[in-house]
Design a protein around this motif. Sequence first.
Motif, short mmCIF file in Angstrom:
data_model
loop_
_atom_site.label_atom_id
_atom_site.label_comp_id
_atom_site.label_asym_id
_atom_site.label_seq_id
_atom_site.Cartn_x
_atom_site.Cartn_y
_atom_site.Cartn_z
N LYS A 1 16.18 -140.94 0.10
CA LYS A 1 15.36 -140.55 1.66
C LYS A 1 14.19 -140.80 1.42
O LYS A 1 13.65 -141.11 2.38
N TYR B 1 14.21 -150.04 3.94
CA TYR B 1 15.10 -149.83 4.63
C TYR B 1 15.96 -149.48 4.27
O TYR B 1 16.71 -148.51 4.34
N LYS C 1 18.57 -147.81 -3.68
CA LYS C 1 19.13 -147.42 -3.68
C LYS C 1 19.01 -147.70 -5.32
O LYS C 1 18.59 -148.72 -5.94
N PHE D 1 23.94 -141.56 -15.28
CA PHE D 1 24.87 -141.37 -14.02
C PHE D 1 25.93 -142.26 -14.38
O PHE D 1 27.34 -141.45 -14.41
N CYS E 1 27.16 -150.97 -9.81
CA CYS E 1 26.96 -150.19 -8.43
C CYS E 1 27.23 -150.41 -6.83
O CYS E 1 27.73 -151.39 -6.96
N ILE E 2 27.50 -149.31 -6.16
CA ILE E 2 28.21 -149.22 -4.60
C ILE E 2 27.13 -147.95 -3.94
O ILE E 2 26.33 -147.38 -4.42
N THR E 3 26.58 -149.81 -3.28
CA THR E 3 25.53 -148.96 -2.03
C THR E 3 25.84 -149.17 -0.91
O THR E 3 26.33 -149.44 -0.49
N GLY E 4 25.85 -147.66 -0.43
CA GLY E 4 26.26 -147.40 0.89
C GLY E 4 25.18 -147.91 1.56
O GLY E 4 23.88 -147.44 1.81
N VAL E 5 25.15 -148.20 2.85
CA VAL E 5 24.04 -148.93 3.37
C VAL E 5 24.67 -148.46 5.45
O VAL E 5 25.64 -148.79 5.76
N GLU E 6 23.74 -147.87 6.95
CA GLU E 6 23.73 -147.78 7.13
C GLU E 6 23.09 -148.96 8.25
O GLU E 6 22.25 -149.42 8.58
N ARG E 7 23.90 -149.77 9.06
CA ARG E 7 23.39 -150.75 9.66
C ARG E 7 23.53 -149.84 10.75
O ARG E 7 23.75 -149.11 11.30
N VAL F 1 28.11 -152.38 -0.38
CA VAL F 1 27.86 -152.55 -1.58
C VAL F 1 28.63 -152.78 -2.45
O VAL F 1 27.54 -151.82 -3.65
N LYS G 1 30.44 -157.27 0.36
CA LYS G 1 30.03 -156.46 1.57
C LYS G 1 31.97 -155.98 2.14
O LYS G 1 32.38 -156.75 2.59
N HIS H 1 30.68 -142.93 -7.82
CA HIS H 1 29.74 -143.82 -7.29
C HIS H 1 30.11 -143.44 -6.27
O HIS H 1 29.74 -143.64 -4.70
N GLU I 1 29.70 -140.12 -4.20
CA GLU I 1 27.63 -140.26 -3.97
C GLU I 1 28.33 -141.20 -2.63
O GLU I 1 27.02 -140.20 -1.90
N MET J 1 26.40 -139.00 0.81
CA MET J 1 25.62 -139.23 1.35
C MET J 1 25.79 -140.04 3.09
O MET J 1 24.38 -139.95 3.70
N PHE J 2 26.39 -140.91 2.73
CA PHE J 2 26.77 -140.83 4.09
C PHE J 2 28.49 -140.73 5.08
O PHE J 2 28.13 -141.41 5.83
N LEU K 1 21.88 -139.08 3.97
CA LEU K 1 21.26 -140.42 4.28
C LEU K 1 21.12 -141.46 5.59
O LEU K 1 20.72 -142.18 5.60
#
Lengths: 161, 399, 173
Positions: B74, B356, B359, B365, C58-64, C71, C86, C109, C112, C116-117, C141
Amino acid sequence: MGIIEGRYGPNVVITSVDKVFNWSRSRSLWPITFGLACCAIEMMATSASRFDLDRLGIFFRPTPRQSDVMLVSGTVTVKMAERIKRLYEQMAEPKWVISMGSCANSGGPYWEYGYHVVKGVDLIIPVDVYIPGCPPRPEALIDAFLQLREKIERETIAKKV
Amino acid sequence: MSIKDIDLPVGLTPEKWYEAVDAIESVHGEKMVLQMGPQHPATHGVLRLELETDGELIVKATPHIGYLHRCFEKVCENMTWPQVVPYTDRLDYCASMNNNFGYVLGAEKLFNIEVSERVQTIRVLVAEMNRVASHLVAVGTYGLDIGAWTPFLFLFQAREHLLDLFDELCGGRLLYNYIWIGGLSHDLPDGWLKKVREFIPYFAPKIPELNSLLSYNKIFIERLANVGVIPADLAIRYGVTGPNLRGAGVAWDLRKAEPYSGYETYEFDIPVGKGEVGTVGDCFDRYMVRVNEMVQSIRIIEQALDRLEKMEKDDVQAAIPKTFAKVPVGELYFRTEATKGELGFYMISDGKQKPYRLKCRAPSFCSLSVMKEVSPGLLIADMVALIGSLDVVLGEVDR
Amino acid sequence: MTFTIEDITARLSAHLECALSLEPNSPVPLIIVPPEQLRAAANRLRYDHDLWFEHLNCITGVERAGGYEIVITLFSTKLSMMLNIKVKATGEEPTIPSITDIFPAADWHEREVFDMFGIRFDGHYDHRRILCADDWEGYPLRKNYQPPLFFHDIPVTVNVPGGHQIPVTRVPK
């Protein structure tokens, strides 16, 4: 006055109870091993061979019951805050707190946008000495212990009524 | 029925003990839930382990993390691209050059920035020096957890020399903010390369000394052999990388597999766990991989020094863009081999000054998530050995 | 044999019997998979002998603008190729099936991303927060997140971004 003067030579020391207590407390501060983050590595480096802390009487204890000083080194998060309070309450009197590093002083680099960071450990427990730095050099940590010594020497065991 | 009536097989190991005891109904007691709490001398930071034990044997161990969650992602969404670099320092605080390196290389790939060969060589040099420093912390504190005070003091003394070199280079002992997007923050001071050159013969005898003091010490081997075995397929399934994976016998190193910043031109080996004193993938293997990696890092440092001494000085800040106000749009996952494993950054740029989404995929981890599979059957003292051998740094785990 | 991203997409589309698209203008291979096809796609990528994507990075969270997405980054040593998948999730309570039994590395992941989301993962065996405190409210997030002022009597927001300081009492000595 007239009885002792000049009779026993250097074998008698006259002092006050305050001075003796403060001297013994300040010269043998036992901190609790409370490393949270990066400052903990500097704390470990300070207690290692180059900047030895053992020569100042500082001997790290793992348990709060046997320690005098809590050396909060690192960022205090909200999840950890309750545990810090509990550990502080488990320490026996007299106890002091040294806040090491800018995270423990006031939130550090996370002061503005860190939602999970407590902005300074003095929001939770009372602090005696603050050490600035990110992380502070070992010399600064030793200086903090010396400052704490001077602070302890100003204390008194007489209770306020 | 008592213990005396049972035929105990020869060579009963702790893992088999539980099965043997299981067969005796009357021996089972109540399960005890112990908190190896966030404040503990041997958990390498604020990690809480909830242990369900049957006496001294652990039945289930659940790691609880988040006690150092400092909102890295953040915060970085509100900082400009170059301002993120000091925050990456604080992820894995024992090896902050490597974290900077990983982030900066990803950003440079996203923005199509090329740096000169001298900058690349200096980056490799400081990253490897920091790898040695980080492994010294890992190995020294590991000895401390097992109970050996002397190697800790000896290794930290050697580490102080390294930190002096870093201090002279960029002013910081632990957190440097040195590798910037497009270059470096400071050029090399005069005479610094000579001092690094002098460090190598000082450090060379330290590893055999460590081996004679700690590594092949009978007590150390008894504590570590066959404890906490992570076989290769378990490690891959859980995403474990770095020395933990190499200790399981898999020769996977991103510096060789996907080289970056000129690593393909350096000669070095990848130490792999061989099961010297026990099974392949036990705590001793992971420990020995770290010790041997230090030797390999010194090799890389020597080669980097040879090249730097012959290169001409140039401006290390030449390729830094004048402004980050408008940057290319795109997203990218870039990974490097940090000291603890694969450090990956997934960065999304929408053309603005601030990321934007950023990560960070931290190696510790994933290494910590394997703990719940490996811990049943261990004794509580073995748990200490397991955590130390995984070499977790909670700054990375919690970010 | 080498596979390009188009080959993989074609193979997956044939297996799932549904057309998958590639993300346009992406410098990295990025396949868009609908949530209901995710488990079948993950299974195929993991266990197909030619593909063998055994590493989950990795697993990434994104806000669009339209909703949330994750992802998933996979890597195959056999093909020496990294692949991103995605998955979009929309709605008030975005939900995506969990792939923890196919890739055990996804376990933490996914927790998390939930923390966060707020994206829920159907079928995750231990669905709770991992990083923030257990009874934390809100999903940090998200772009419109406002941190709380207090948490169990501890002041959490002191320095408001871009503005003033909220007065707090420091514990006196």
